[in-house]
Design an enzyme around this catalytic site. Sequence first.
Site, PDB file in Angstrom:
ATOM      1  N   VAL A  91       5.324 -16.221   0.494  1.00 15.09           N
ATOM      2  CA  VAL A  91       5.764 -17.031   1.634  1.00 15.09           C
ATOM      3  C   VAL A  91       4.559 -17.843   2.091  1.00 15.09           C
ATOM      4  O   VAL A  91       3.507 -17.290   2.413  1.00 15.09           O
ATOM      5  CB  VAL A  91       6.300 -16.142   2.771  1.00 15.09           C
ATOM      6  CG1 VAL A  91       6.649 -16.996   3.990  1.00 15.09           C
ATOM      7  CG2 VAL A  91       7.514 -15.360   2.299  1.00 15.09           C
ATOM      8  N   HIS A 149      -6.597   1.565   7.592  1.00 16.85           N
ATOM      9  CA  HIS A 149      -5.678   1.478   8.735  1.00 16.85           C
ATOM     10  C   HIS A 149      -6.175   0.349   9.633  1.00 16.85           C
ATOM     11  O   HIS A 149      -7.045   0.581  10.474  1.00 16.85           O
ATOM     12  CB  HIS A 149      -5.674   2.786   9.530  1.00 16.85           C
ATOM     13  CG  HIS A 149      -5.401   4.020   8.701  1.00 16.85           C
ATOM     14  ND1 HIS A 149      -5.889   5.265   9.034  1.00 16.85           N
ATOM     15  CD2 HIS A 149      -4.680   4.187   7.564  1.00 16.85           C
ATOM     16  CE1 HIS A 149      -5.475   6.153   8.138  1.00 16.85           C
ATOM     17  NE2 HIS A 149      -4.737   5.523   7.229  1.00 16.85           N
ATOM     18  N   THR A 192       0.940   4.762   9.708  1.00 20.25           N
ATOM     19  CA  THR A 192       2.124   4.205   9.038  1.00 20.25           C
ATOM     20  C   THR A 192       3.434   4.725   9.629  1.00 20.25           C
ATOM     21  O   THR A 192       4.378   3.947   9.837  1.00 20.25           O
ATOM     22  CB  THR A 192       2.058   4.483   7.528  1.00 20.25           C
ATOM     23  OG1 THR A 192       0.793   4.036   7.059  1.00 20.25           O
ATOM     24  CG2 THR A 192       3.156   3.751   6.778  1.00 20.25           C
ATOM     25  N   ALA A 208       0.338  10.826   4.616  1.00 19.73           N
ATOM     26  CA  ALA A 208       0.152  11.625   5.831  1.00 19.73           C
ATOM     27  C   ALA A 208       0.852  10.924   7.003  1.00 19.73           C
ATOM     28  O   ALA A 208       0.615   9.744   7.255  1.00 19.73           O
ATOM     29  CB  ALA A 208      -1.335  11.796   6.130  1.00 19.73           C
ATOM     30  N   MET A 259       0.837  -1.213   0.000  1.00 16.42           N
ATOM     31  CA  MET A 259       0.000   0.000   0.000  1.00 16.42           C
ATOM     32  C   MET A 259       0.868   1.258   0.000  1.00 16.42           C
ATOM     33  O   MET A 259       0.376   2.348  -0.284  1.00 16.42           O
ATOM     34  CB  MET A 259      -0.901   0.028   1.232  1.00 16.42           C
ATOM     35  CG  MET A 259      -2.151  -0.795   1.113  1.00 16.42           C
ATOM     36  SD  MET A 259      -3.274  -0.333   2.459  1.00 16.42           S
ATOM     37  CE  MET A 259      -4.569  -1.540   2.218  1.00 16.42           C
TER      38      MET A 259
END
Length: 513
Positions: free
Chosen positions: A224, A434, A480, A120, A113
């Site tokens: 994975v 989020h 983030t 921000a 992402m």
Amino acid sequence: MSASEFDVVVVGSGPVGSAFAATIAAEGGGFSVALIEAGPIVSSPPGRHVKSMASAADVARAQERSQGGHSTVEPTSGRVAARAGTYLVGDGVVGDGETGMPAAAMSTNVGGMGSHWTCACPSPGEGERIPWIPREEFEQVFHDAEHLLHVTQNAFEGWPLGDEVRAVLSTLVDEGREPDRRVQPMPLGISISPEGDRYWTGPDVILDDAIESGFVTLFPETLVVRIEITDGAARGVTVRDAVGGERRIGARMVFVAADSFRTPRLLHVSGIRPPALGRYLNDHIQVMALARLDDRFIPQGEATAKPHARGLELFSGVNWIPYDRDTFPFHGQIMQMDASPIPLSGVDEPWPGSFVGIGLFGCKDIRAEDRVWFDDDELDESGLPRICIDYRLTEADHATIRGMKEAAGRLAEALGGLVGDDRPTHLPNGNSLHYMGTVRMGEHDDGNSVCDSFGRVWGILGLAVGGNGVIPTPTACNPTATSVALAIRAARRAIDDLTSYQATQTEETPHAS
Ligand SMILES: Cc1cc2nc3c(=O)[nH]c(=O)nc-3n(C[C@H](O)[C@H](O)[C@H](O)COP(=O)(O)OP(=O)(O)OC[C@H]3O[C@@H](n4cnc5c(N)ncnc54)[C@H](O)[C@@H]3O)c2cc1C
């Protein structure tokens, strides 16, 4: 070391995996890192942000290739639309807006992402921060994250009507706040060239030269499928690549940053199933409203030249109302736009910056019952158990939504009024992008968390997790930068762990060369 043996394997090349890999490369004194990513390279350099691409066609192609083979972002059969560059998490999450997370989404590409985000990077406030990480230590590592993400508050310096909008917002919310928690330009991950061009931070910026210098080896289009655990310690991973065969990549340490849905799934399929795994899922409650500045703000008279709209970027600036637990327990992302995002009749050539998107994020009432879980009997397109979500808004959440709508309406009114028939709207669960809590960290291994504050999974040596899923506190601000800060902190701890382990090995085998 052979081509399939590394010191560290990192799963997931989004901002968090990349930050962990870059920190090991820069500070690890030569430790080798395999950065393994399920998705394809969609840009040059790998991980570049789509907003920094040369043409609209390049952007569209990169977005489409990030959608895990899902070619459309249109809503189908009652589902909400995924944002370009993302695709919705499996069918099990479609609720009625009250239960479930209909807008839950993910990206599968080198950069994750982080090639599509708005960049921000606000800092968390009192109540949002993790209480058992000493404040000074967190502030230092958050500062390091800002540096890695090239965070600035000057990316849109002098933008049209920015001062005016901030002055109105300040009057409404600044009283009693510390100076650093007052209304201000949003900290954004953007570098500005001497010519004034903006380069939005993607994982390419975070990784810098770590791949070219040879410390980090990127494995794109490599899924994975299992973490290899022997005698209670991670020894590497099993991967499946484009060719289709499974093979092992060995490592002394594995760091999983595969987002808040796929990180717990990878632990689950690897037989690591602590009681808190997948639980405490939370997503920011989101309310949006659209205001239009009235004539008080628009310069009048023919002598005043209208600034040029910035075209493709669509907005000319972003303001920040920081979360304040006592007076304004929401995070405000106030986007000034150069055109109305909804069609309006009779409005042409608006003054740039005069449409104001009021985006408020609020804290979810965190509960163990809200969770992601995995259906072992039904596999998804990746061949791993289908992702399912149980999620519900509580009475406390509805009170938060009411408070957010009231606050958004108040802000809009002060700026000039809501546009048309628009009213503050509560967006579907999952819309914030989020997703937190599913591999949450804890102070102690008491069954309510998956890892310690360095992301180290309780009870398994050499295995750590990262990403928004480790955040245990109710937060409202975009996560983030916090998750990148925690990944840097985790990487530094991993370097210490690997170094002391190496020293022990050398002591035990004094003749080893
Ligand atoms: C449009 C948009 C706007 C946003 N705006 C903001 C913002 O302004 N501020 C903010 O803080 N956040 C924002 N976000 C959210 C932000 O992008 C995420 O918080 C961030 O990317 C999370 O980083 P990550 O590295 O943990 O995970 P991701 O970026 O999701 O990366 C995870 C990667 O892991 C890979 N992966 C998963 N499973 C496996 C596996 N088994 N094997 C190998 N690879 C695997 C995935 O393919 C993916 O590439 C936004 C997101 C979007 C889409």
